[in-house]
Enzyme design. Structure first.
Site, PDB file in Angstrom:
ATOM      1  N   HIS A 238     -19.593 -27.640 -62.302  1.00 15.33           N
ATOM      2  CA  HIS A 238     -18.511 -27.409 -61.108  1.00 15.33           C
ATOM      3  C   HIS A 238     -17.090 -27.878 -61.389  1.00 15.33           C
ATOM      4  CE1 HIS A 238     -16.261 -26.995 -57.609  1.00 15.33           C
ATOM      5  NE2 HIS A 238     -16.491 -27.994 -57.124  1.00 15.33           N
TER       6      HIS A 238
ATOM      7  N   CYS B 238     -19.373 -25.908 -52.880  1.00 15.18           N
ATOM      8  CA  CYS B 238     -19.244 -25.747 -54.267  1.00 15.18           C
ATOM      9  C   CYS B 238     -20.484 -25.669 -54.980  1.00 15.18           C
ATOM     10  CB  CYS B 238     -18.518 -26.980 -54.742  1.00 15.18           C
ATOM     11  SG  CYS B 238     -16.924 -27.139 -53.931  1.00 15.18           S
TER      12      CYS B 238
ATOM     13  N   ASN C 296      -9.983 -26.300 -58.643  1.00 19.76           N
ATOM     14  CA  ASN C 296     -11.259 -26.150 -57.998  1.00 19.76           C
ATOM     15  C   ASN C 296     -11.381 -25.019 -57.072  1.00 19.76           C
ATOM     16  OD1 ASN C 296     -13.720 -26.331 -56.208  1.00 19.76           O
ATOM     17  ND2 ASN C 296     -13.286 -28.421 -55.659  1.00 19.76           N
TER      18      ASN C 296
HETATM   19  N1  ACO Z   1       0.040 -36.953 -55.107  1.00 18.39           N
HETATM   20  C1  ACO Z   1       0.507 -38.255 -55.078  1.00 18.39           C
HETATM   21  N2  ACO Z   1      -0.208 -39.087 -54.367  1.00 18.39           N
HETATM   22  C2  ACO Z   1      -1.616 -38.903 -53.726  1.00 18.39           C
HETATM   23  C3  ACO Z   1      -1.867 -37.414 -53.735  1.00 18.39           C
HETATM   24  C4  ACO Z   1      -1.065 -36.401 -54.565  1.00 18.39           C
HETATM   25  N3  ACO Z   1      -1.587 -35.163 -54.578  1.00 18.39           N
HETATM   26  N4  ACO Z   1      -3.071 -37.351 -53.030  1.00 18.39           N
HETATM   27  C5  ACO Z   1      -3.308 -38.666 -52.705  1.00 18.39           C
HETATM   28  N5  ACO Z   1      -2.381 -39.678 -53.064  1.00 18.39           N
HETATM   29  C6  ACO Z   1      -2.268 -41.115 -52.871  1.00 18.39           C
HETATM   30  C7  ACO Z   1      -3.332 -41.487 -51.762  1.00 18.39           C
HETATM   31  O1  ACO Z   1      -2.435 -41.238 -50.444  1.00 18.39           O
HETATM   32  C8  ACO Z   1      -3.367 -42.875 -51.934  1.00 18.39           C
HETATM   33  O2  ACO Z   1      -2.162 -43.590 -51.653  1.00 18.39           O
HETATM   34  P1  ACO Z   1      -2.218 -45.204 -51.084  1.00 18.39           P
HETATM   35  O3  ACO Z   1      -2.932 -45.897 -52.037  1.00 18.39           O
HETATM   36  O4  ACO Z   1      -0.945 -45.382 -50.907  1.00 18.39           O
HETATM   37  O5  ACO Z   1      -3.072 -44.878 -49.673  1.00 18.39           O
HETATM   38  C9  ACO Z   1      -3.460 -42.970 -53.487  1.00 18.39           C
HETATM   39  O6  ACO Z   1      -2.920 -41.648 -54.060  1.00 18.39           O
HETATM   40  C10 ACO Z   1      -4.915 -42.720 -53.912  1.00 18.39           C
HETATM   41  O7  ACO Z   1      -5.713 -42.005 -53.272  1.00 18.39           O
HETATM   42  P2  ACO Z   1      -7.204 -41.771 -53.570  1.00 18.39           P
HETATM   43  O8  ACO Z   1      -7.777 -40.652 -52.517  1.00 18.39           O
HETATM   44  O9  ACO Z   1      -7.687 -43.188 -53.748  1.00 18.39           O
HETATM   45  O10 ACO Z   1      -7.220 -41.003 -55.125  1.00 18.39           O
HETATM   46  P3  ACO Z   1      -8.103 -40.460 -56.077  1.00 18.39           P
HETATM   47  O11 ACO Z   1      -8.190 -41.365 -57.136  1.00 18.39           O
HETATM   48  O12 ACO Z   1      -9.781 -40.696 -55.296  1.00 18.39           O
HETATM   49  O13 ACO Z   1      -8.259 -38.995 -56.233  1.00 18.39           O
HETATM   50  C11 ACO Z   1      -8.908 -36.879 -55.443  1.00 18.39           C
HETATM   51  C12 ACO Z   1      -8.336 -38.273 -55.164  1.00 18.39           C
HETATM   52  C13 ACO Z   1      -8.347 -36.169 -56.491  1.00 18.39           C
HETATM   53  C14 ACO Z   1      -9.074 -36.101 -54.101  1.00 18.39           C
HETATM   54  C15 ACO Z   1     -10.452 -37.434 -55.757  1.00 18.39           C
HETATM   55  O14 ACO Z   1     -10.966 -38.324 -54.948  1.00 18.39           O
HETATM   56  C16 ACO Z   1     -11.403 -36.389 -55.750  1.00 18.39           C
HETATM   57  O15 ACO Z   1     -11.396 -35.619 -56.943  1.00 18.39           O
HETATM   58  N6  ACO Z   1     -12.455 -36.432 -55.010  1.00 18.39           N
HETATM   59  C17 ACO Z   1     -13.481 -35.559 -55.220  1.00 18.39           C
HETATM   60  C18 ACO Z   1     -13.229 -34.165 -54.883  1.00 18.39           C
HETATM   61  C19 ACO Z   1     -14.508 -33.189 -54.972  1.00 18.39           C
HETATM   62  O16 ACO Z   1     -15.433 -33.377 -55.779  1.00 18.39           O
HETATM   63  N7  ACO Z   1     -14.624 -32.330 -54.085  1.00 18.39           N
HETATM   64  C20 ACO Z   1     -15.839 -31.543 -54.014  1.00 18.39           C
HETATM   65  C21 ACO Z   1     -15.996 -30.209 -53.398  1.00 18.39           C
HETATM   66  S1  ACO Z   1     -14.927 -29.705 -52.416  1.00 18.39           S
HETATM   67  C22 ACO Z   1     -15.549 -28.599 -51.577  1.00 18.39           C
HETATM   68  O17 ACO Z   1     -16.711 -28.292 -51.555  1.00 18.39           O
HETATM   69  C23 ACO Z   1     -14.750 -27.255 -50.884  1.00 18.39           C
END
Ligand code: ACO
Length: 327
Positions: free
Chosen positions: A254, A113, A284
């Site tokens: 980004h 990214c 993204n």
């Molecule tokens: N729908 C519903 N529930 C979901 C989903 C979904 N799509 N995805 C995850 N959950 C659930 C999980 O299973 C978890 O459930 P549990 O508590 O029963 O285990 C709960 O939601 C919370 O999950 P988290 O992973 O803690 O959710 P978070 O608030 O962290 O959001 C996310 C997840 C959106 C992926 C976030 O962590 C994020 O944006 N991370 C960074 C992404 C990023 O910056 N990527 C960079 C580059 S990517 C690249 O280089 C190609």
């Protein structure tokens, strides 16, 4: 001494829209969860048969038109991508051929990214060294081709698109003031696509049987690292060029997650309404996200001559960086 000015911008995205509702029919998720956790409402998805270099070329042509140059003027083409048309040759070679940019050297760069930011760092250095006058820097991705639509933790995030920028050598006060790029390979397993390279070649049955050519991410760890790293590197680039956060006209970050952008902006003491965001429409798009957001902001008249623009990105590697540009 010469340095790089961003002389033109362009973007191209597939027409097909994949909404949160569409995804909620594929995996256990909801529009509400995706919106509140990421800010994404919809993303674009390439059709079967679409070729990524065609989108890169279209974005590049718009950027060259805006810069008032033609393909014959290009000395170099850099394509930041993790989803090239093929592994050999580089996608930049296809772009060079389709544009007819006969005298341009061409290569891909993979910094996930952060790819466009790494490209800006390299492009600015080439122009400073007098090795080029015009560089076409493209970020282009078909991430949906490597998205596992059974994995709700990743499939809601990624989209397709291409963005392009022309870097032109200038001695004026405008253009790149400073760039800082960083890497921490300790984060390699946090965002990865294990299959498709030489460790797990795409031509081995077990690569597919083990579901390896898909993007995997530990979201929570990425989130925390992204906020911390972006904040630090933005402070560093501001300090290096002698500006305060209060002087920044626009942040073009980004587009990974609205909450990451908001949290970093708060820590930098920059109001959220000075952050350019289009994540709600594109999700993204990795290396394409900054040049797409930039092009929209330029063409809509939000970014104006003289503005001080802070770019920042974080992604797989880990890689991250920031750049300060006088428009
Ligand atoms: N729908 C519903 N529930 C979901 C989903 C979904 N799509 N995805 C995850 N959950 C659930 C999980 O299973 C978890 O459930 P549990 O508590 O029963 O285990 C709960 O939601 C919370 O999950 P988290 O992973 O803690 O959710 P978070 O608030 O962290 O959001 C996310 C997840 C959106 C992926 C976030 O962590 C994020 O944006 N991370 C960074 C992404 C990023 O910056 N990527 C960079 C580059 S990517 C690249 O280089 C190609």
């Amino acid at each position: 001494m010469f340095h790089a000015a961003i002389a033109g911008t362009g973007h191209a995205v597939p027409e097909t829209v994949l909404t949160n509702e569409d995804l909620s029919r594929l995996v256990a998720t909801s529009d509400e969860w995706i919106r509140t956790r990421t800010g994404i409402q919809e993303r674009r998805k390439a059709k079967e048969g679409d070729v990524l270099s065609d989108y890169a070329v279209s974005a590049g042509q718009k950027a060259m038109e805006a810069a008032g140059i033609t393909a014959k003027d290009l000395d170099a083409i850099m394509v930041a991508t993790v989803s090239p048309d093929q592994l050999i040759p580089s996608m930049a070679c296809f772009v060079q051929q389709k544009l007819g940019a006969k005298k341009a050297a061409a290569w891909d760069l993979n910094a996930a990214c952060s790819g466009w930011l790494y490209g800006l760092h390299i492009g600015d250095s080439l122009l400073q060294a007098g090795k080029a006058k015009n560089v076409l820097l493209i970020g282009a991705e078909f991430l949906t081709r490597f998205t596992d639509y059974t994995d709700r933790t990743t499939c809601v995030l990624f989209g397709d698109g291409a963005g392009a920028t022309v870097l032109k050598a200038t001695k004026s006060d405008h253009g790149v003031l400073s760039t800082v790029v960083r890497c921490d390979g300790e984060g390699a397993n946090t965002i990865q696509m294990p299959g498709g390279g030489s460790t797990h070649p795409p031509n081995r049955p077990q690569t597919l049987e083990q579901n390896l050519p898909y993007i995997r991410m530990m979201g929570g760890e990425t989130f925390k690292m992204a906020v911390r790293s972006i904040t630090e590197v933005c402070k560093e680039v501001l300090k290096e060029s002698g500006f305060e956060a209060s002087e920044v006209s626009w942040v073009v970050p980004h587009q990974a997650n609205e909450r990451i952008i908001t949290a970093a902006a708060e820590r930098l003491d920059i109001p959220k309404d000075r952050c350019i965001m289009n994540i709600e429409r594109y999700g993204n798009t990795s290396s394409a996200s900054i040049p797409i957001a930039l092009d929209e902001a330029v063409r809509s008249g939000r970014i104006k001559k003289g503005d001080l623009i802070l770019f920042t990105a974080f992604g797989g590697g880990f890689t991250w960086g920031a750049a300060l540009v006088r428009w």
